[in-house]
Design a protein around this motif. Structure first.
Motif, mmCIF file in Angstrom:
data_model
loop_
_atom_site.group_PDB
_atom_site.id
_atom_site.type_symbol
_atom_site.label_atom_id
_atom_site.label_comp_id
_atom_site.label_asym_id
_atom_site.label_seq_id
_atom_site.Cartn_x
_atom_site.Cartn_y
_atom_site.Cartn_z
ATOM 1 N N UNK A 48 3.726 2.437 9.046
ATOM 2 C CA UNK A 48 4.840 1.521 8.774
ATOM 3 C C UNK A 48 6.199 2.199 8.908
ATOM 4 N N UNK A 49 7.224 1.365 9.017
ATOM 5 C CA UNK A 49 8.605 1.820 9.070
ATOM 6 C C UNK A 49 8.905 2.667 7.829
ATOM 7 N N UNK A 50 9.724 3.689 7.999
ATOM 8 C CA UNK A 50 10.040 4.565 6.864
ATOM 9 C C UNK A 50 11.000 3.889 5.897
ATOM 10 N N UNK A 51 11.012 4.356 4.657
ATOM 11 C CA UNK A 51 11.953 3.819 3.678
ATOM 12 C C UNK A 51 13.388 4.142 4.072
ATOM 13 N N UNK A 52 13.601 5.269 4.739
ATOM 14 C CA UNK A 52 14.946 5.640 5.171
ATOM 15 C C UNK A 52 15.493 4.620 6.176
ATOM 16 N N UNK A 101 14.823 0.667 -0.588
ATOM 17 C CA UNK A 101 13.424 0.630 -0.176
ATOM 18 C C UNK A 101 12.616 1.505 -1.122
ATOM 19 N N UNK A 102 11.324 1.421 -1.022
ATOM 20 C CA UNK A 102 10.433 2.233 -1.848
ATOM 21 C C UNK A 102 9.305 2.764 -0.992
ATOM 22 N N UNK A 103 8.662 3.809 -1.455
ATOM 23 C CA UNK A 103 7.519 4.387 -0.768
ATOM 24 C C UNK A 103 6.340 4.301 -1.713
ATOM 25 N N UNK A 104 5.222 3.780 -1.234
ATOM 26 C CA UNK A 104 4.043 3.675 -2.091
ATOM 27 C C UNK A 104 3.347 5.021 -2.206
ATOM 28 N N UNK A 105 2.523 5.131 -3.232
ATOM 29 C CA UNK A 105 1.760 6.348 -3.423
ATOM 30 C C UNK A 105 0.826 6.577 -2.236
ATOM 31 N N UNK A 155 7.206 -3.465 3.540
ATOM 32 C CA UNK A 155 7.315 -2.697 4.782
ATOM 33 C C UNK A 155 5.946 -2.253 5.296
ATOM 34 N N UNK A 156 4.917 -2.359 4.459
ATOM 35 C CA UNK A 156 3.572 -2.005 4.882
ATOM 36 C C UNK A 156 2.742 -3.230 5.269
#
Length: 188
Positions: free
Chosen positions: A145-149, A167-171, A76-77
């Protein structure tokens, strides 16, 4: 580091709800008394533990789970500047990878070959989002980028439940922006 032999031989004791065999980078194999064995990547966002389902073992091997753990932050990033659709290649800069500070500065980029289907989808998407930095921009602003939600809601609309795919969110994203935008995708 987890070894494939441990994945094959370990059973969950009957008196436990589950057993987790940990690898690095938040990757673990969850073994349940029923015999179910699934890969997950654990991460924290906004102070809460989250996890990304990577598939069932042995269908998804240890090596494939490690690759999935690393690539999951990428998608997503994804930035248009990192893509070469003519060569079917996604080049992720070392600075964007989960590495030591020295490796981020001096390391080699991560090269991801793109299948023909992905190149076709990205080529179709380029007229819609190619004017901005991100392939999948935020609903609020194209500057992140688009949110994980948003991704999770899209996955649910496609029929995946949260035990199959999330989905996941990076650090990097959680530090840069504090939290996901929280907006929900809307069906038109």
């Amino acid at each position: 580091m987890l070894a494939d032999t441990a994945c094959k031989k370990t059973l969950c004791p009957a008196d436990k709800l589950r057993l987790r065999l940990a690898d690095s980078g938040g990757l673990y194999l969850q073994i349940e008394p029923s015999g179910s064995t699934r890969w997950f990547r654990k991460y924290r966002f906004d102070g809460k533990e989250k996890r990304l389902a990577l598939g069932s073992y042995p269908e998804v091997t240890l090596k494939a789970a490690c690759t999935g753990r690393d690539d999951a932050r990428n998608i997503r990033q994804m930035r248009w500047s990192d893509l070469d659709l003519d060569k079917a290649l996604w080049t992720i800069p070392a600075a964007d990878m989960k590495r030591t500070k020295t490796a981020k500065i001096n390391g080699r980029p991560h090269l991801v070959p793109l299948p023909t289907q992905a190149v076709e989808v990205l080529a179709d998407l380029k007229p819609l989002t190619g004017h901005g930095q991100y392939v999948f921009p935020s609903l609020l602003t194209g500057e992140r980028p688009m949110s994980d939600n948003t991704v999770n809601i899209a996955l649910r609309c496609m029929g995946f439940d949260n035990t199959e795919m999330t989905a996941t969110v990076s650090e990097r994203d959680s530090h840069d922006h504090g939290r996901a935008d929280g907006r929900r995708a809307r069906a038109h």
